[in-house]
Scaffold this active site. Structure first.
Site, short mmCIF file in Angstrom:
data_model
loop_
_atom_site.label_atom_id
_atom_site.label_comp_id
_atom_site.label_asym_id
_atom_site.label_seq_id
_atom_site.Cartn_x
_atom_site.Cartn_y
_atom_site.Cartn_z
N SER A 125 -28.68 -2.48 -12.59
CA SER A 125 -29.02 -3.37 -11.48
C SER A 125 -30.13 -2.78 -10.62
CB SER A 125 -27.79 -3.60 -10.61
OG SER A 125 -28.13 -4.30 -9.42
N GLU A 127 -30.11 -2.99 -7.62
CA GLU A 127 -29.44 -2.45 -6.44
C GLU A 127 -29.39 -0.92 -6.46
OE1 GLU A 127 -28.02 -3.96 -3.67
OE2 GLU A 127 -28.92 -5.86 -4.32
N TYR A 149 -21.62 -1.44 -4.73
CA TYR A 149 -22.02 -1.99 -6.03
C TYR A 149 -23.17 -1.17 -6.62
CZ TYR A 149 -23.97 -5.36 -9.39
OH TYR A 149 -24.46 -5.96 -10.52
#
Length: 320
Positions: A125, A127, A149
């Site tokens: 990801s 992120e 996350y």
């Protein structure tokens, strides 16, 4: 005929990937925590429910993972399982870390234990990068995650890299930036916006309340991104790739596109509420997908504007 095991087949990416692989002639095993109880609504929506061999697997349980691999003997495993919401990860940090990090580790260790020549794809990801300012992130950009996350995805990324180097396992991570589709549930902000705009266009008098609409993201079209996943496992050598459009837009621009698609002025129907803001958030996300274009011959075809309009069209058609 190749066999693929998709962990997390019931989600957006899992369903589109299953359809892609079936079209390529694969036998597809779709894994869910409880295959007998899961509705697999996305598979039904895509018309492939009966074509996917549904299996139960708890990726947090090593024995369950090992038994599934020994039964299915897949050529490829796509790990798309785990808690998938950044916002929810602040409320469920332990579940997020365990479902993503421990699940990935169990899959890698089961591949090592069985010795089967399995090619492994891990869903990374953007992120993981955190805030990079206005510098586009690529495969060499350091990680500085700003959510539970992102921390979990970063841990899984390094597990994959470690098993690739230590045990010569064919394992790749796709570091995917935001990608959307009509299969997104409404807890994701893009679908929340689309659903509200469509209701208002049909007469609802509601006001859409959102958090920070000044955040900026690189938004793409999910059915294209699963093509990149497959391409990664067709390369001679395993590697990691950033997958994105290379273009970043503010959330307010996405809102504008969606409301214009239903012929409304978003400023008359949207308000912000600071209580919706996350404890920490990424202000802007920029991506450099040049490596994927060069090595995979993959490039995003749909723009953010395309994505917004297609989601609206599908939502309006579904509610006729």
């Amino acid at each position: 005929m190749k066999k693929a095991l998709i962990c997390g087949v019931s989600g957006q990416d899992g369903a589109y990937l299953a359809k892609l692989l079936l079209n390529k002639g694969y036998t597809v095993f779709g894994a869910s925590r409880d295959a007998q109880m899961s509705s697999f609504g996305n598979l039904k929506r895509l018309g492939i429910y009966d074509d996917v061999k549904r299996v139960s697997i708890s990726i947090n349980d090593f024995r369950s993972v090992l038994q599934t691999l020994q039964r299915a003997k897949p050529d490829e495993i796509y790990n798309l399982a785990g808690q998938s919401s950044v916002g929810l990860s602040f409320e469920q940090p332990v579940e997020t870390l365990e479902s993503i990090s421990v699940g990935t580790l169990n899959l890698l260790e089961a591949i090592r234990f069985t010795g089967l020549p399995i090619r492994f794809y891990n869903a990374g990801s953007s992120e993981c990068f955190g805030d990079t300012g206005n510098v586009p992130a690529d495969e060499q950009t350091p990680f500085r995650p700003r959510s539970p996350y992102g921390v979990a995805k970063a841990a899984a990324f390094w597990q994959v890299a470690n098993y690739r180097e230590a045990y010569q396992i064919y394992a790749s991570t796709g570091i995917l930036f935001n990608h959307e589709s009509p299969l997104r549930p409404e807890r994701f902000v893009t679908q929340k916006i689309v659903a509200a705009a469509c209701r208002i266009a049909k007469g609802s008098r509601e006001t859409l309340t959102l958090g920070n609409i000044d955040i900026a993201r690189d938004w793409g079209w999910a059915p294209e991104y699963v093509e990149a996943m497959w391409l990664m496992l067709q390369q001679q050598n395993a590697d990691d790739y950033v997958i994105a459009t290379g273009k970043t837009h503010k959330l307010s621009r996405f809102i504008q596109v969606v409301f214009e698609a239903v012929e409304l002025d978003w400023r008359q129907h949207v308000q912000t509420d600071p209580s919706f803001f996350r404890p920490t958030d990424i202000a802007e996300g920029y991506a450099n997908p040049a490596k994927a274009k060069k090595q995979l011959n993959w490039e995003a075809r749909c723009s953010m504007e395309d994505v917004g309009r297609m989601m609206v069209e599908e939502k309006m058609l579904a509610e006729i």
